[in-house]
Design a protein around this motif. Structure first.
Motif, mmCIF file in Angstrom:
data_model
loop_
_atom_site.group_PDB
_atom_site.id
_atom_site.type_symbol
_atom_site.label_atom_id
_atom_site.label_comp_id
_atom_site.label_asym_id
_atom_site.label_seq_id
_atom_site.Cartn_x
_atom_site.Cartn_y
_atom_site.Cartn_z
ATOM 1 N N PHE A 86 0.993 -1.210 0.141
ATOM 2 C CA PHE A 86 0.188 -0.083 -0.016
ATOM 3 C C PHE A 86 0.861 1.214 -0.068
ATOM 4 N N TYR A 87 1.925 1.258 0.841
ATOM 5 C CA TYR A 87 2.763 2.379 0.914
ATOM 6 C C TYR A 87 3.653 2.612 -0.100
ATOM 7 N N ASP A 88 4.123 1.542 -0.931
ATOM 8 C CA ASP A 88 4.758 1.586 -2.177
ATOM 9 C C ASP A 88 4.080 2.180 -3.348
ATOM 10 N N ARG A 89 2.871 1.993 -3.205
ATOM 11 C CA ARG A 89 1.681 2.543 -4.323
ATOM 12 C C ARG A 89 1.470 3.946 -3.961
ATOM 13 N N LEU A 90 1.429 4.227 -2.719
ATOM 14 C CA LEU A 90 1.134 5.692 -2.461
ATOM 15 C C LEU A 90 2.294 6.654 -2.703
ATOM 16 N N LEU A 91 3.656 6.495 -2.279
ATOM 17 C CA LEU A 91 4.628 7.250 -2.070
ATOM 18 C C LEU A 91 5.318 7.802 -3.453
ATOM 19 N N PRO A 92 5.281 6.982 -4.334
ATOM 20 C CA PRO A 92 5.866 7.514 -5.714
ATOM 21 C C PRO A 92 5.616 9.081 -6.041
ATOM 22 N N GLY A 93 6.429 9.782 -6.353
ATOM 23 C CA GLY A 93 6.241 11.322 -6.500
ATOM 24 C C GLY A 93 6.034 12.206 -5.258
ATOM 25 N N PHE A 94 5.935 11.548 -4.165
ATOM 26 C CA PHE A 94 5.633 12.368 -2.971
ATOM 27 C C PHE A 94 6.815 13.168 -2.458
ATOM 28 N N GLY A 95 6.732 14.406 -2.386
ATOM 29 C CA GLY A 95 8.018 15.339 -2.111
ATOM 30 C C GLY A 95 8.172 15.726 -0.603
ATOM 31 N N GLY A 96 7.179 15.412 0.217
ATOM 32 C CA GLY A 96 7.516 15.744 1.468
ATOM 33 C C GLY A 96 8.449 14.809 2.366
ATOM 34 N N LEU A 97 8.405 14.738 3.577
ATOM 35 C CA LEU A 97 9.050 14.068 4.595
ATOM 36 C C LEU A 97 8.385 12.535 4.791
ATOM 37 N N THR A 98 9.463 11.645 4.499
ATOM 38 C CA THR A 98 9.092 10.146 4.797
ATOM 39 C C THR A 98 9.828 9.548 6.199
ATOM 40 N N VAL A 99 8.966 9.222 7.175
ATOM 41 C CA VAL A 99 9.668 8.835 8.380
ATOM 42 C C VAL A 99 9.202 7.423 8.660
ATOM 43 N N GLY A 100 10.044 6.717 8.781
ATOM 44 C CA GLY A 100 9.894 5.038 9.196
ATOM 45 C C GLY A 100 9.913 5.259 10.743
ATOM 46 N N VAL A 101 8.708 4.478 11.313
ATOM 47 C CA VAL A 101 8.827 4.475 12.938
ATOM 48 C C VAL A 101 8.696 3.092 13.216
ATOM 49 N N VAL A 102 9.793 2.906 14.181
ATOM 50 C CA VAL A 102 9.961 1.515 14.598
ATOM 51 C C VAL A 102 10.791 1.618 15.757
ATOM 52 N N GLN A 103 10.811 0.408 16.481
ATOM 53 C CA GLN A 103 11.782 0.044 17.528
ATOM 54 C C GLN A 103 13.300 0.190 17.265
ATOM 55 N N ARG A 104 14.286 0.625 18.049
ATOM 56 C CA ARG A 104 15.501 0.533 17.537
ATOM 57 C C ARG A 104 15.951 -0.725 17.293
ATOM 58 N N ALA A 105 15.604 -1.781 17.954
ATOM 59 C CA ALA A 105 16.031 -3.060 17.854
ATOM 60 C C ALA A 105 15.620 -3.848 16.443
ATOM 61 N N LEU A 106 14.835 -3.254 15.804
ATOM 62 C CA LEU A 106 14.191 -3.532 14.308
ATOM 63 C C LEU A 106 14.587 -2.835 13.273
ATOM 64 N N ILE A 107 15.733 -2.179 13.395
ATOM 65 C CA ILE A 107 16.420 -1.508 12.231
ATOM 66 C C ILE A 107 18.172 -2.441 12.348
ATOM 67 N N VAL A 108 18.031 -2.912 10.778
ATOM 68 C CA VAL A 108 19.053 -4.026 10.575
ATOM 69 C C VAL A 108 19.808 -3.482 9.417
ATOM 70 N N PRO A 109 21.010 -4.101 8.996
ATOM 71 C CA PRO A 109 21.894 -3.522 8.260
ATOM 72 C C PRO A 109 21.404 -3.551 6.800
#
Length: 183
Positions: A135-158
């Motif tokens: 859903f977000y991959d279809r929404l965001l192409p062409g969006f010019g504003g800020l995009t922020v992923g919100v997640v617990q730090r332990a779930l950010i991987v390399p």
């Protein structure tokens, strides 16, 4: 633990993230405080947020100070998200989160300053591991504003597996603060 987990497919990563996130404490208040400061500093007013599922950081505290919008997943004729005033999210979606009803007034993405994206996990380049609907991959192409992923730090991987249609975020918000991705 991540060091014991290596997968080349999204399904394997989804299993890992779901199992890992149920062990994590809720840091929603700290994450929201960091987001509030960041969004004010960048001049954001209108924000597409999300109604949290279990295990996702709850960002509803941003409703004091910003105009929040809530998404509604639509499945026909093609899957897509529509955007609606935050307080219209009064019915349960098939995913288990509150969403606006089908007849709620819509807001155009062009009127949005920032999009907050939930995810099972993110990587340091901003690639989002979502739930598989795109859903977000279809929404965001062409969006010019800020995009922020919100997640617990332990779930950010390399590195997560990514497809050509994936739309990486520019920023990651966690209980530790806001960081720019390496995309």
């Amino acid at each position: 633990m991540l060091s014991a987990f290596i997968s080349t497919d999204k399904a394997g990563w989804r299993t890992w993230a779901r199992e890992h996130r149920i062990t994590l404490p809720d840091h929603s208040a700290a994450t929201t405080a960091h987001l509030r400061a960041f969004l004010r500093e960048t001049g954001v007013r209108r924000v597409l947020a999300y109604r949290a599922l279990p295990g996702e950081p709850d960002v509803s505290g941003l409703a004091q100070g910003f105009e929040l919008l809530a998404p509604r997943a639509r499945f026909r004729p093609t899957p897509r998200l529509t955007l609606h005033p935050w307080d219209t999210a009064t019915e349960m979606s098939r995913f288990g989160a509150l969403q606006p009803p089908a007849n709620a007034p819509e807001v155009s993405l062009s009127d949005v300053d920032a999009v907050l994206l939930p995810g099972l996990a993110f990587d340091t380049q901003g690639v989002r591991l979502g739930y598989g609907g795109g859903f977000y991959d279809r929404l965001l192409p062409g969006f010019g504003g800020l995009t922020v992923g919100v997640v617990q730090r332990a779930l950010i991987v390399p590195r997560l597996p990514a497809d050509a249609h994936d739309c990486p975020v520019a920023w990651l918000a966690t209980e530790n603060g806001i960081e720019r991705t390496r995309r």
